[in-house]
Design a protein around this motif. Structure first.
Motif, PDB file in Angstrom:
ATOM      1  N   ARG A 126       1.775   9.831  -5.742  1.00 44.72           N
ATOM      2  CA  ARG A 126       2.386  10.917  -5.400  1.00 44.72           C
ATOM      3  C   ARG A 126       3.292  11.319  -6.446  1.00 44.72           C
ATOM      4  O   ARG A 126       3.439  12.654  -6.834  1.00 44.72           O
ATOM      5  CB  ARG A 126       2.925  11.033  -3.968  1.00 44.72           C
ATOM      6  N   HIS A 127       4.087  10.603  -7.011  1.00 44.94           N
ATOM      7  CA  HIS A 127       4.875  10.901  -8.063  1.00 44.94           C
ATOM      8  C   HIS A 127       4.372  11.352  -9.352  1.00 44.94           C
ATOM      9  O   HIS A 127       4.977  12.288 -10.041  1.00 44.94           O
ATOM     10  CB  HIS A 127       5.968   9.754  -8.206  1.00 44.94           C
ATOM     11  N   ALA A 128       3.330  10.894  -9.785  1.00 46.75           N
ATOM     12  CA  ALA A 128       2.520  11.007 -10.816  1.00 46.75           C
ATOM     13  C   ALA A 128       1.494  12.235 -10.748  1.00 46.75           C
ATOM     14  O   ALA A 128       1.267  12.854 -11.766  1.00 46.75           O
ATOM     15  CB  ALA A 128       1.528   9.946 -11.275  1.00 46.75           C
ATOM     16  N   GLU A 150       9.332   9.969  -3.045  1.00 46.23           N
ATOM     17  CA  GLU A 150       8.716   8.991  -4.076  1.00 46.23           C
ATOM     18  C   GLU A 150       9.561   9.676  -5.542  1.00 46.23           C
ATOM     19  O   GLU A 150       9.342   8.850  -6.532  1.00 46.23           O
ATOM     20  CB  GLU A 150       7.338   9.448  -4.396  1.00 46.23           C
ATOM     21  N   ASP A 151      10.585  10.582  -5.412  1.00 45.58           N
ATOM     22  CA  ASP A 151      11.336  10.788  -6.712  1.00 45.58           C
ATOM     23  C   ASP A 151      12.688  10.312  -6.609  1.00 45.58           C
ATOM     24  O   ASP A 151      13.393  10.425  -5.830  1.00 45.58           O
ATOM     25  CB  ASP A 151      11.312  12.385  -6.571  1.00 45.58           C
ATOM     26  N   ASP A 152      12.985   9.594  -7.861  1.00 49.98           N
ATOM     27  CA  ASP A 152      14.236   8.915  -7.830  1.00 49.98           C
ATOM     28  C   ASP A 152      15.115   9.966  -8.945  1.00 49.98           C
ATOM     29  O   ASP A 152      14.599  10.065 -10.095  1.00 49.98           O
ATOM     30  CB  ASP A 152      14.002   7.783  -8.426  1.00 49.98           C
ATOM     31  N   GLU A 177       0.847  -1.171   0.036  1.00 50.61           N
ATOM     32  CA  GLU A 177       0.100  -0.069  -0.073  1.00 50.61           C
ATOM     33  C   GLU A 177       0.813   1.083  -0.113  1.00 50.61           C
ATOM     34  O   GLU A 177       0.533   2.120  -0.793  1.00 50.61           O
ATOM     35  CB  GLU A 177      -0.888  -0.049   1.144  1.00 50.61           C
ATOM     36  N   HIS A 178       1.991   1.218   0.585  1.00 49.99           N
ATOM     37  CA  HIS A 178       2.899   2.219   0.800  1.00 49.99           C
ATOM     38  C   HIS A 178       3.619   2.626  -0.465  1.00 49.99           C
ATOM     39  O   HIS A 178       3.668   3.844  -0.987  1.00 49.99           O
ATOM     40  CB  HIS A 178       3.962   2.220   1.919  1.00 49.99           C
ATOM     41  N   TYR A 179       3.727   1.532  -1.308  1.00 48.61           N
ATOM     42  CA  TYR A 179       4.603   1.520  -2.585  1.00 48.61           C
ATOM     43  C   TYR A 179       3.393   2.335  -3.611  1.00 48.61           C
ATOM     44  O   TYR A 179       4.082   3.103  -4.403  1.00 48.61           O
ATOM     45  CB  TYR A 179       4.952   0.276  -3.025  1.00 48.61           C
ATOM     46  N   GLN A 180       2.398   1.786  -3.490  1.00 52.15           N
ATOM     47  CA  GLN A 180       1.275   2.379  -4.531  1.00 52.15           C
ATOM     48  C   GLN A 180       0.979   3.902  -4.235  1.00 52.15           C
ATOM     49  O   GLN A 180       0.877   4.681  -4.990  1.00 52.15           O
ATOM     50  CB  GLN A 180       0.156   1.703  -4.505  1.00 52.15           C
ATOM     51  N   GLU A 181       1.039   4.174  -3.072  1.00 51.77           N
ATOM     52  CA  GLU A 181       0.821   5.781  -2.404  1.00 51.77           C
ATOM     53  C   GLU A 181       2.010   6.603  -3.020  1.00 51.77           C
ATOM     54  O   GLU A 181       1.838   7.613  -3.611  1.00 51.77           O
ATOM     55  CB  GLU A 181       0.961   5.744  -0.906  1.00 51.77           C
ATOM     56  N   LEU A 182       3.310   6.042  -2.985  1.00 51.90           N
ATOM     57  CA  LEU A 182       4.491   6.844  -3.492  1.00 51.90           C
ATOM     58  C   LEU A 182       4.315   7.088  -4.970  1.00 51.90           C
ATOM     59  O   LEU A 182       4.552   7.945  -5.307  1.00 51.90           O
ATOM     60  CB  LEU A 182       5.928   6.270  -3.222  1.00 51.90           C
TER      61      LEU A 182
END
Length: 498
Positions: free
Chosen positions: A212-214, A283-285, A204-209
């Protein structure tokens, strides 16, 4: 993943570099080119990323100083340069330039040999290095002639630089793809270590990131009118209604050479990238940001660079601003909207990782076995060493025991002392004599020591010649008397008288 930001595109192909040094854009301010040609310093070059970048740039710097070569370059098209026609003009450059090129080549060959030697020293295998064989991998120069710079060397340099730099973007994309797949592989492996509830929270945390990035402002199509007008307004501080392509070009041709190189193009996309990426956001690489920058640059180059020399001239730029794609572009698809790899590629990648892991485990087990064997051999050597030390100590003790001598006895004359248990028994009458009397014969033993030299009573001194007659006891063991060489013995007439 290596960054393309450090590329200096003018050096990507020899002809492009030289043209950058001599071409003046149509709208260029004349004050920028008033200096005498001989005194004009070439623009500062950015590293191409090639391992022979310095050699390439130094060769170019000296070739552009020759007037004949510059004129031929001006009249030679790109295809002729790639086919090696320009390289043949090397025979007509000045002697001074040729001499300097010879020196540059010798230095480069020496550098490569030093690198090979350093690599051998690091490996430490003790195997002799075949320098000529290893130099074959450096195709940008003729290693068979390490002393002079010839036409073949220039031809090799042009072709190698062209090929290496054309493949650079392709290799970079593959490297970024591996980076993304490794990141996803590590995420999946981490999920396998979690319990069911923890795994659900992590997913769930991964999908939230990702969401937010999109969630970012609209990204303009790179190289479009909207994108350039935004730079014109926000970076240059000018009115967007006064946008002029020629003026824009001159403003952002930072080195004033009349071309947009790759670095100058990439600088135009900074505002668009800031809409998507923030280094303070989880969330930004930032690796993805650099990939996005390079995708934008490649896109503009493919649309605007019509002669494929990896440079955008003023003419090419003005022509592009009149196209429909510039005025009414399509929306730009960012990285999060385009997966860099397929699921099939991901499965192949994970299979390769599993195979590599198995091979590493096998090597690790072999190393463990070798270590255990070495430890066992070391224990055996230690035991043998201990046994040897004990044997040496035992031998030393034996030597010390055998080297002890018997106590010395004081003797007079030439008599040989004998141990007490090896002597002859004393004759009768000697055994019970008091101290000081043992040396006296029995007839004198009853006398005190101060009278022992006197003859006993009743005995008269023997006449001359008879004093040496032995006693009866001594006749049994007469001493062997060796005559002196000078003595002359006469027969004694009375030696039978007792």
């Amino acid at each position: 993943m290596p960054s393309m930001k450090g590329l200096f595109t003018g050096c990507l192909i020899l002809s492009c570099l030289l043209r950058r040094l001599e071409t003046v854009p149509i709208s260029m301010d004349k004050t920028k080119v008033k200096l005498p040609e001989e005194n004009v310093e070439p623009p500062q070059s950015v590293d191409t990323g090639l391992h022979y970048d310095r050699y390439l740039r130094e060769v170019i710097d000296y070739l552009e100083k020759d007037q004949h070569f510059r004129e031929k370059l001006h009249n030679t098209d790109m295809e002729d340069i790639k086919q090696g026609k320009l390289a043949k003009e090397l025979d007509f450059v000045s002697h001074h330039v040729r001499t300097k090129l010879d020196e540059l080549k010798r230095q480069e060959v020496s550098r490569l040999r030093t690198l090979i030697k350093a690599k051998q020293d690091m490996e430490g295998n003790g195997v002799a290095v075949d320098h000529q064989a290893l130099l074959k991998q450096f195709e940008y120069l003729n290693h068979m002639n390490p002393h002079t710079f010839e036409v073949e060397d220039l031809d090799r340099l042009i072709k190698s630089a062209t090929s290496d730099l054309e493949n650079f973007d392709k290799e970079r994309h593959e490297e970024f793809k591996r980076y993304e797949m490794m990141k996803e592989h590590e995420r999946r492996e981490h999920l396998k270590t979690l319990g069911e509830e923890a795994r659900a929270r992590e997913e769930e945390h991964y999908q939230e990131l990702r969401r937010r990035h999109a969630d970012h402002p609209k990204v303009n199509h790179p190289g479009s009118q909207d994108q350039l007008k935004e730079v014109w307004e926000e970076k240059d501080g000018l009115d967007p209604d006064d946008f002029d392509p020629k003026t824009f070009f001159n403003l952002h041709d930072s080195n004033g050479d009349g071309f947009f190189d790759e670095q100058e193009l990439e600088a135009l996309f900074t505002k668009e990238l800031e809409k998507i990426y923030d280094p303070t956001n989880e969330e930004d690489d930032m690796v993805e940001m650099e990939e996005e920058r390079l995708r934008m640059r490649e896109h503009v180059m493919n649309e605007v660079d019509t002669n494929k020399d990896r440079l955008v001239s003023l003419d090419e730029f003005l022509i592009a601003t009149k196209k429909k794609e510039f005025l009414e572009p399509d929306s730009w698809e960012t990285l999060e909207q385009s997966q860099p790899y397929t699921e099939e590629e991901m499965r192949e990648f994970e299979a390769q990782l599993a195979q590599q892991e198995a091979e590493l485990n096998m090597k690790a087990n072999d190393l463990i076995t070798q270590r255990e064997e070495l430890e066992r051999q070391q224990q055996q050597l230690n035991a043998q060493k201990l046994e040897l030390q004990q044997a040496v100590e035992h031998m030393e003790k034996l030597k010390k025991t055998q080297s002890v001598e018997p106590p010395e006895s004081h003797v007079e004359g030439n008599a040989i002392p004998l141990p007490d248990d090896q002597g002859h028994p004393l004759p009768p009458g000697y055994a019970d004599l008091p101290p000081g009397h043992q040396d006296l014969p029995p007839p004198y033993a009853h006398l005190p020591p101060d009278q022992a030299h006197l003859p006993p009573q009743g005995l008269h001194p023997a006449p001359p010649g008879h004093q040496q007659l032995p006693h009866a006891e001594e006749e049994q063991h007469p001493p062997q008397h060796l005559p002196h060489p000078e003595e002359h013995h006469e027969p004694q007439e009375h030696n039978a008288i007792p």
